[in-house]
Design an enzyme around this catalytic site. Sequence first.
Site, mmCIF file in Angstrom:
data_model
loop_
_atom_site.group_PDB
_atom_site.id
_atom_site.type_symbol
_atom_site.label_atom_id
_atom_site.label_comp_id
_atom_site.label_asym_id
_atom_site.label_seq_id
_atom_site.Cartn_x
_atom_site.Cartn_y
_atom_site.Cartn_z
ATOM 1 N N HIS A 89 -32.834 -28.910 -51.078
ATOM 2 C CA HIS A 89 -33.902 -29.675 -50.436
ATOM 3 C C HIS A 89 -34.947 -28.684 -49.950
ATOM 4 O O HIS A 89 -34.618 -27.567 -49.555
ATOM 5 C CB HIS A 89 -33.373 -30.474 -49.241
ATOM 6 C CG HIS A 89 -32.489 -31.625 -49.619
ATOM 7 N ND1 HIS A 89 -32.950 -32.717 -50.321
ATOM 8 C CD2 HIS A 89 -31.173 -31.845 -49.411
ATOM 9 C CE1 HIS A 89 -31.951 -33.571 -50.507
ATOM 10 N NE2 HIS A 89 -30.860 -33.058 -49.981
ATOM 11 N N HIS A 113 -16.128 -34.395 -53.555
ATOM 12 C CA HIS A 113 -16.202 -33.791 -52.210
ATOM 13 C C HIS A 113 -15.258 -34.405 -51.170
ATOM 14 O O HIS A 113 -15.696 -34.988 -50.175
ATOM 15 C CB HIS A 113 -17.637 -33.772 -51.678
ATOM 16 C CG HIS A 113 -18.501 -34.985 -51.961
ATOM 17 N ND1 HIS A 113 -18.108 -36.262 -51.667
ATOM 18 C CD2 HIS A 113 -19.743 -35.086 -52.493
ATOM 19 C CE1 HIS A 113 -19.078 -37.103 -52.011
ATOM 20 N NE2 HIS A 113 -20.077 -36.409 -52.522
ATOM 21 N N HIS A 168 -20.272 -30.228 -60.136
ATOM 22 C CA HIS A 168 -21.048 -31.077 -59.210
ATOM 23 C C HIS A 168 -22.284 -30.327 -58.716
ATOM 24 O O HIS A 168 -22.234 -29.597 -57.722
ATOM 25 C CB HIS A 168 -20.165 -31.466 -58.022
ATOM 26 C CG HIS A 168 -20.737 -32.545 -57.176
ATOM 27 N ND1 HIS A 168 -19.980 -33.463 -56.505
ATOM 28 C CD2 HIS A 168 -22.023 -32.868 -56.873
ATOM 29 C CE1 HIS A 168 -20.752 -34.295 -55.836
ATOM 30 N NE2 HIS A 168 -22.012 -33.939 -56.043
ATOM 31 N N ASP A 199 -21.351 -29.080 -55.018
ATOM 32 C CA ASP A 199 -22.303 -30.102 -54.533
ATOM 33 C C ASP A 199 -23.628 -29.430 -54.147
ATOM 34 O O ASP A 199 -24.258 -29.809 -53.146
ATOM 35 C CB ASP A 199 -21.717 -30.897 -53.359
ATOM 36 C CG ASP A 199 -22.501 -32.193 -53.097
ATOM 37 O OD1 ASP A 199 -23.442 -32.499 -53.861
ATOM 38 O OD2 ASP A 199 -22.161 -32.889 -52.123
ATOM 39 N N ASP A 255 -23.121 -40.619 -57.752
ATOM 40 C CA ASP A 255 -23.098 -39.642 -56.665
ATOM 41 C C ASP A 255 -24.416 -39.560 -55.895
ATOM 42 O O ASP A 255 -25.503 -39.662 -56.454
ATOM 43 C CB ASP A 255 -22.776 -38.242 -57.206
ATOM 44 C CG ASP A 255 -22.744 -37.248 -56.064
ATOM 45 O OD1 ASP A 255 -21.905 -37.411 -55.182
ATOM 46 O OD2 ASP A 255 -23.604 -36.346 -56.039
ATOM 47 N N HIS A 293 -18.288 -40.894 -55.425
ATOM 48 C CA HIS A 293 -18.762 -40.507 -54.092
ATOM 49 C C HIS A 293 -18.169 -41.548 -53.159
ATOM 50 O O HIS A 293 -18.718 -42.631 -52.986
ATOM 51 C CB HIS A 293 -20.301 -40.533 -54.083
ATOM 52 C CG HIS A 293 -20.913 -40.361 -52.730
ATOM 53 N ND1 HIS A 293 -21.772 -39.339 -52.435
ATOM 54 C CD2 HIS A 293 -20.804 -41.091 -51.588
ATOM 55 C CE1 HIS A 293 -22.161 -39.434 -51.172
ATOM 56 N NE2 HIS A 293 -21.597 -40.501 -50.642
ATOM 57 N N HIS A 339 -26.694 -30.669 -58.166
ATOM 58 C CA HIS A 339 -27.928 -31.460 -58.189
ATOM 59 C C HIS A 339 -29.064 -30.562 -58.670
ATOM 60 O O HIS A 339 -29.413 -29.594 -57.990
ATOM 61 C CB HIS A 339 -28.237 -32.021 -56.797
ATOM 62 C CG HIS A 339 -27.177 -32.971 -56.326
ATOM 63 N ND1 HIS A 339 -27.220 -34.325 -56.610
ATOM 64 C CD2 HIS A 339 -26.028 -32.768 -55.634
ATOM 65 C CE1 HIS A 339 -26.143 -34.908 -56.099
ATOM 66 N NE2 HIS A 339 -25.410 -33.986 -55.502
ATOM 67 N N LEU A 340 -29.607 -30.883 -59.822
ATOM 68 C CA LEU A 340 -30.670 -30.038 -60.389
ATOM 69 C C LEU A 340 -32.059 -30.638 -60.172
ATOM 70 O O LEU A 340 -33.065 -30.012 -60.482
ATOM 71 C CB LEU A 340 -30.414 -29.788 -61.887
ATOM 72 C CG LEU A 340 -29.137 -28.996 -62.185
ATOM 73 C CD1 LEU A 340 -28.917 -28.858 -63.696
ATOM 74 C CD2 LEU A 340 -29.157 -27.623 -61.539
ATOM 75 N N ASN A 386 -23.464 -34.602 -46.685
ATOM 76 C CA ASN A 386 -22.691 -35.829 -46.850
ATOM 77 C C ASN A 386 -21.645 -35.651 -47.948
ATOM 78 O O ASN A 386 -22.020 -35.371 -49.077
ATOM 79 C CB ASN A 386 -23.631 -36.980 -47.224
ATOM 80 C CG ASN A 386 -22.906 -38.312 -47.259
ATOM 81 O OD1 ASN A 386 -21.854 -38.456 -46.639
ATOM 82 N ND2 ASN A 386 -23.451 -39.258 -47.987
HETATM 83 O O1 DOR Z 1 -25.110 -33.784 -48.995
HETATM 84 C C1 DOR Z 1 -25.290 -34.394 -50.041
HETATM 85 N N1 DOR Z 1 -26.417 -34.225 -50.778
HETATM 86 N N2 DOR Z 1 -24.370 -35.275 -50.451
HETATM 87 C C2 DOR Z 1 -24.592 -36.087 -51.472
HETATM 88 O O2 DOR Z 1 -23.736 -36.860 -51.771
HETATM 89 C C3 DOR Z 1 -25.865 -36.069 -52.193
HETATM 90 C C4 DOR Z 1 -26.523 -34.774 -52.078
HETATM 91 C C5 DOR Z 1 -27.968 -34.803 -52.516
HETATM 92 O O3 DOR Z 1 -28.281 -35.341 -53.575
HETATM 93 O O4 DOR Z 1 -28.790 -34.216 -51.810
#
Ligand code: DOR
Length: 434
Positions: free
Chosen positions: A311, A234, A62, A307, A154, A181, A64-65, A280
């Site tokens: 950001h 998660h 899990h 996860d 997700d 999710h 996020h790229l 989240n």
């Molecule tokens: O905290 C989170 N960030 N939960 C998610 O389900 C998505 C993820 C995101 O893509 O930033």
Amino acid sequence: MNLIIQNGRVLDPQSGRDEAADLLIEGDRIREVAPSGGMKLRDAEVIDVKGAWVTPGLIDLHVHLREPGQEYKEDVASGSRAATAGGFTSIVAMPNTDPVIDNGELVQFVIDRGKRAGLCRVLCCGAVSVGQKSERLAPFGEMKRAGAVAVTDDGRPVTNPVMMRRALEYSQDFDLPVLSHAEDAQLSGHGQMHEGVISTQLGLQGVPGVAEDVAVARDILLAEHTGGRLHIQHVSTARSVDLVRDAKARGVRVTAEATPHHFSLTHEAVMGYHTSTKVNPPLREGKDRAAVIAGLSDGTIDAIATDHAPHSSIEKDVAFADAMNGMIGLQTALPLALNLWRAGMPLLKVIALMTTGPARVLGLSTPAIREGALADLAIFDPAATWQLDDESNYSKSKNSPFWGRPLEGRVRATIVGGKVVYQYDRKPVWSVQH
Ligand code: DOR
């Protein structure tokens, strides 16, 4: 050049091996495993890892790229660098990119980017619904043919239960697990953190635990009804852990993951309004954290997954209510997981949760340290202390509540397909073919 990894403590959850051993790697495979000092010398590069532990390469199902579309936060190459620095040899990219990965071409694109980065194995999920809008199913067959290992929306829930039902039916034709999710978006509302005494104190709107529980219950019942393969992402509440445990006991095809932040932190961490703690599902209460750890211990939860959600300061250096959800996690996962062992969980169990566990969820071949196995390995020093900071961080983003805090357990080297792709005391080798 062959490689010998000497004098490590070899930990292999698949066989239960826990002993000082030397490994001979030829090409992309482990050729020989012998008790330390027992291997005949031969023409090979020797890495002495005395004091370090050697495990199968970690797998993160899990991540996020952010590529395509949000490369200012992360891209496949920078995420791969952070992954290998964290001991991961395989990572699974989530499809909530811009545009959403909801077709074969984009799945192929991410996989190609991973190959071009040439560090770890980059696997990819396709979306459940076109544009993650819960209106039309995405083309599962096309995405599977392009290499997708699972489908998920997700980042947001599949809001329409009919869509989830169809996904759990249709995915069986392609042997794809549906990763959920699990969140009832209406119950979450505009919540900023876990609903409880701390949200009241801080004056922030809460996300009640039941917003997750309701969705987990719905998806389990739909999996039971359809016979589909469901994976709950998660897991963060005590009730969700119970629901998964009960479903498994009934024979439902359900698996689950938990993140290092949910088993390490509680909603108290949000006091101070640090946006790096905004995630989240939100950080929950002590009883939830304890239940997640119990679920990891007793096999209810199959895998630890980060996860990893990068950001930039644009999304995070803002008022708490305006900040986006997510924290990075690839480089902090192993030290946080080792805390479970420090608190009493058997070591091989902890390693299994990051290797054989996630492999089983996705139906990948079982990672192992034995003759003939693929040489994907993590080598780490469990006692070394360090901190995630500008010098050690490989992600493009810095949004971690663990930033600058002491961490115990540091990756010394990561090997993918017999090639050293990360080595902490040497310049990393960036170009590897596999
Ligand atoms: O905290 C989170 N960030 N939960 C998610 O389900 C998505 C993820 C995101 O893509 O930033």
